[in-house]
Design a protein around this motif. Structure first.
Motif, PDB file in Angstrom:
ATOM      1  N   ARG A   8     -45.228 -11.484 128.127  1.00 13.82           N
ATOM      2  CA  ARG A   8     -44.760 -10.405 127.250  1.00 13.82           C
ATOM      3  C   ARG A   8     -45.049  -9.057 127.897  1.00 13.82           C
ATOM      4  O   ARG A   8     -45.940  -8.940 128.746  1.00 13.82           O
ATOM      5  CB  ARG A   8     -45.437 -10.480 125.875  1.00 13.82           C
ATOM      6  CG  ARG A   8     -46.880 -10.031 125.902  1.00 13.82           C
ATOM      7  CD  ARG A   8     -47.605 -10.258 124.580  1.00 13.82           C
ATOM      8  NE  ARG A   8     -48.862  -9.514 124.552  1.00 13.82           N
ATOM      9  CZ  ARG A   8     -49.962  -9.880 125.175  1.00 13.82           C
ATOM     10  NH1 ARG A   8     -49.991 -10.999 125.904  1.00 13.82           N
ATOM     11  NH2 ARG A   8     -51.054  -9.135 125.087  1.00 13.82           N
TER      12      ARG A   8
ATOM     13  N   THR B 277     -31.126 -13.587 125.482  1.00 12.88           N
ATOM     14  CA  THR B 277     -31.127 -14.705 126.426  1.00 12.88           C
ATOM     15  C   THR B 277     -29.794 -14.850 127.140  1.00 12.88           C
ATOM     16  O   THR B 277     -29.751 -15.066 128.360  1.00 12.88           O
ATOM     17  CB  THR B 277     -31.474 -16.020 125.702  1.00 12.88           C
ATOM     18  OG1 THR B 277     -32.662 -15.846 124.923  1.00 12.88           O
ATOM     19  CG2 THR B 277     -31.689 -17.144 126.709  1.00 12.88           C
TER      20      THR B 277
ATOM     21  N   GLU C   9     -40.248 -10.138 125.287  1.00  9.98           N
ATOM     22  CA  GLU C   9     -40.939 -11.413 125.068  1.00  9.98           C
ATOM     23  C   GLU C   9     -40.156 -12.505 125.793  1.00  9.98           C
ATOM     24  O   GLU C   9     -38.967 -12.723 125.514  1.00  9.98           O
ATOM     25  CB  GLU C   9     -41.012 -11.729 123.585  1.00  9.98           C
ATOM     26  CG  GLU C   9     -41.867 -12.935 123.246  1.00  9.98           C
ATOM     27  CD  GLU C   9     -43.352 -12.603 123.131  1.00  9.98           C
ATOM     28  OE1 GLU C   9     -44.163 -13.447 123.579  1.00  9.98           O
ATOM     29  OE2 GLU C   9     -43.693 -11.535 122.600  1.00  9.98           O
ATOM     30  N   VAL C  10     -40.812 -13.162 126.736  1.00  7.10           N
ATOM     31  CA  VAL C  10     -40.192 -14.236 127.514  1.00  7.10           C
ATOM     32  C   VAL C  10     -40.892 -15.540 127.153  1.00  7.10           C
ATOM     33  O   VAL C  10     -42.118 -15.653 127.293  1.00  7.10           O
ATOM     34  CB  VAL C  10     -40.325 -13.962 129.032  1.00  7.10           C
ATOM     35  CG1 VAL C  10     -39.718 -15.099 129.840  1.00  7.10           C
ATOM     36  CG2 VAL C  10     -39.668 -12.633 129.393  1.00  7.10           C
ATOM     37  N   SER C  11     -40.135 -16.508 126.676  1.00 12.40           N
ATOM     38  CA  SER C  11     -40.703 -17.769 126.200  1.00 12.40           C
ATOM     39  C   SER C  11     -40.084 -18.952 126.927  1.00 12.40           C
ATOM     40  O   SER C  11     -38.870 -19.187 126.828  1.00 12.40           O
ATOM     41  CB  SER C  11     -40.473 -17.924 124.691  1.00 12.40           C
ATOM     42  OG  SER C  11     -40.996 -16.836 123.980  1.00 12.40           O
ATOM     43  N   ASP C  12     -40.907 -19.666 127.695  1.00 11.47           N
ATOM     44  CA  ASP C  12     -40.510 -20.918 128.335  1.00 11.47           C
ATOM     45  C   ASP C  12     -39.269 -20.760 129.223  1.00 11.47           C
ATOM     46  O   ASP C  12     -38.397 -21.630 129.246  1.00 11.47           O
ATOM     47  CB  ASP C  12     -40.275 -21.988 127.262  1.00 11.47           C
ATOM     48  CG  ASP C  12     -40.416 -23.412 127.820  1.00 11.47           C
ATOM     49  OD1 ASP C  12     -41.166 -23.584 128.795  1.00 11.47           O
ATOM     50  OD2 ASP C  12     -39.761 -24.313 127.287  1.00 11.47           O
ATOM     51  N   LEU C  13     -39.220 -19.672 129.984  1.00 15.21           N
ATOM     52  CA  LEU C  13     -38.068 -19.393 130.838  1.00 15.21           C
ATOM     53  C   LEU C  13     -38.025 -20.336 132.031  1.00 15.21           C
ATOM     54  O   LEU C  13     -39.002 -20.486 132.759  1.00 15.21           O
ATOM     55  CB  LEU C  13     -38.127 -17.945 131.337  1.00 15.21           C
ATOM     56  CG  LEU C  13     -37.057 -17.525 132.352  1.00 15.21           C
ATOM     57  CD1 LEU C  13     -35.678 -17.507 131.697  1.00 15.21           C
ATOM     58  CD2 LEU C  13     -37.390 -16.154 132.950  1.00 15.21           C
TER      59      LEU C  13
ATOM     60  N   SER D  74     -43.902 -18.104 130.374  1.00 15.74           N
ATOM     61  CA  SER D  74     -43.914 -17.233 129.194  1.00 15.74           C
ATOM     62  C   SER D  74     -44.782 -16.020 129.484  1.00 15.74           C
ATOM     63  O   SER D  74     -45.853 -16.147 130.075  1.00 15.74           O
ATOM     64  CB  SER D  74     -44.456 -17.975 127.967  1.00 15.74           C
ATOM     65  OG  SER D  74     -43.654 -19.096 127.651  1.00 15.74           O
TER      66      SER D  74
ATOM     67  N   GLY E 249     -35.163 -21.656 127.870  1.00 17.79           N
ATOM     68  CA  GLY E 249     -36.063 -20.626 127.385  1.00 17.79           C
ATOM     69  C   GLY E 249     -35.360 -19.577 126.544  1.00 17.79           C
ATOM     70  O   GLY E 249     -34.155 -19.650 126.274  1.00 17.79           O
ATOM     71  N   ARG E 250     -36.141 -18.579 126.146  1.00 11.30           N
ATOM     72  CA  ARG E 250     -35.637 -17.519 125.262  1.00 11.30           C
ATOM     73  C   ARG E 250     -36.227 -16.185 125.697  1.00 11.30           C
ATOM     74  O   ARG E 250     -37.402 -16.104 126.049  1.00 11.30           O
ATOM     75  CB  ARG E 250     -36.022 -17.825 123.816  1.00 11.30           C
ATOM     76  CG  ARG E 250     -35.453 -16.875 122.761  1.00 11.30           C
ATOM     77  CD  ARG E 250     -35.668 -17.443 121.362  1.00 11.30           C
ATOM     78  NE  ARG E 250     -35.046 -16.628 120.336  1.00 11.30           N
ATOM     79  CZ  ARG E 250     -35.711 -15.766 119.566  1.00 11.30           C
ATOM     80  NH1 ARG E 250     -37.025 -15.621 119.717  1.00 11.30           N
ATOM     81  NH2 ARG E 250     -35.078 -15.052 118.651  1.00 11.30           N
ATOM     82  N   VAL E 251     -35.388 -15.146 125.670  1.00 11.11           N
ATOM     83  CA  VAL E 251     -35.825 -13.795 126.004  1.00 11.11           C
ATOM     84  C   VAL E 251     -35.421 -12.871 124.870  1.00 11.11           C
ATOM     85  O   VAL E 251     -34.257 -12.869 124.445  1.00 11.11           O
ATOM     86  CB  VAL E 251     -35.191 -13.297 127.325  1.00 11.11           C
ATOM     87  CG1 VAL E 251     -35.684 -11.890 127.659  1.00 11.11           C
ATOM     88  CG2 VAL E 251     -35.493 -14.256 128.470  1.00 11.11           C
TER      89      VAL E 251
END
Length: 237
Positions: free
Chosen positions: A25, A68, A5-9, A23, A58-60
């Motif tokens: 997935r 991350t 899940e990649v969020s706002d990278l 973002s 962002g968050r991974v």
């Protein structure tokens, strides 16, 4: 829960925002592609996910675990492996030595290693024939087989494939995509970056289209193959 899940990278090169808060997935068992023109940010995303370059934001997560800020060498033990752009095999070492290096992070016995080598040779019989050959003397297609096998030696849950068809003849390109499908059918989830959008979409369950560091389209591989804008931009339609 998505496997990846990649969020706002976000990724910056100095003052340049190369990846602008994307973002996406990857579900367990899928092949997911990132496609786009040169300079779209595809390889930058892969390098950031693999811990090779810093993330600006962002968050991974992988399997629900926040990765991350996890360093590259630790990600292998978490089940992530990468086949980098340009293959990056150890050209002065033999085929067998390259494969053993792919197993370095696995705390297995000699027997386990031999079993894993046997599995790779079953995947790619030519590598068994060439196991004592210096890797740098292999053809481009054979080097790609070796790079993929080296990554698979660690039994990854998630395989990052960066431009696997680059520099290969049309015959080897077809073979590489056959391999990608077979690796996935045997249980490995794949995130694929590929310039050959048509081939990538033809094997992908889902895909994301990147332009100048942003996701501008997403959908199933089949639907994007039929998307008129995608066809004109990336498929020669």
């Amino acid at each position: 829960m998505a496997l990846l899940e990649v969020s706002d990278l976000s990724v910056n090169y100095g003052l340049i925002r190369a990846v602008k808060g994307i973002s996406f997935r990857v579900e367990e068992g899928e092949i997911v592609s990132l496609i786009g023109a040169n300079g779209a940010g595809k390889t930058t995303v892969m390098h950031a996910l693999a811990g090779l370059i810093p993330k600006a934001g962002g968050r991974v997560t992988m399997g629900g675990r926040d990765i991350t800020a996890t360093p590259a060498h630790t990600l292998v033990s978490y089940g992530m492996a990468q086949v980098p752009e340009g293959r990056r095999i150890f050209g002065e070492l033999t085929v067998l030595e390259n494969l053993k290096l792919g197993y370095y992070s696995v705390k297995g016995s000699r027997r386990d290693l031999e079993e894993k080598l046997g599995e790779m040779y079953a995947h790619f019989p030519i590598l068994k024939e060439r196991q004592k050959q210096i890797a740098g003397t292999l053809s481009g297609g054979e080097q790609q087989m070796l790079a993929m096998s080296r990554a698979l030696m660690s039994s990854p849950k998630l395989l990052l494939l960066d431009e696997p068809s680059m520099g290969l003849s049309p015959l080897y390109v077809s073979g590489v995509f056959d391999m990608i499908g077979e690796i996935n059918r045997r249980g490995t989830t794949i995130l694929l970056v590929e310039q050959n959008a048509k081939k990538a979409l033809s094997v992908s369950h889902r895909a994301y289209v990147l332009e100048t560091g942003e996701v501008v389209r997403e959908g199933s591989g089949e639907s994007l193959l039929q998307d008129e804008a995608v066809m004109h931009a990336y498929l020669g339609g």
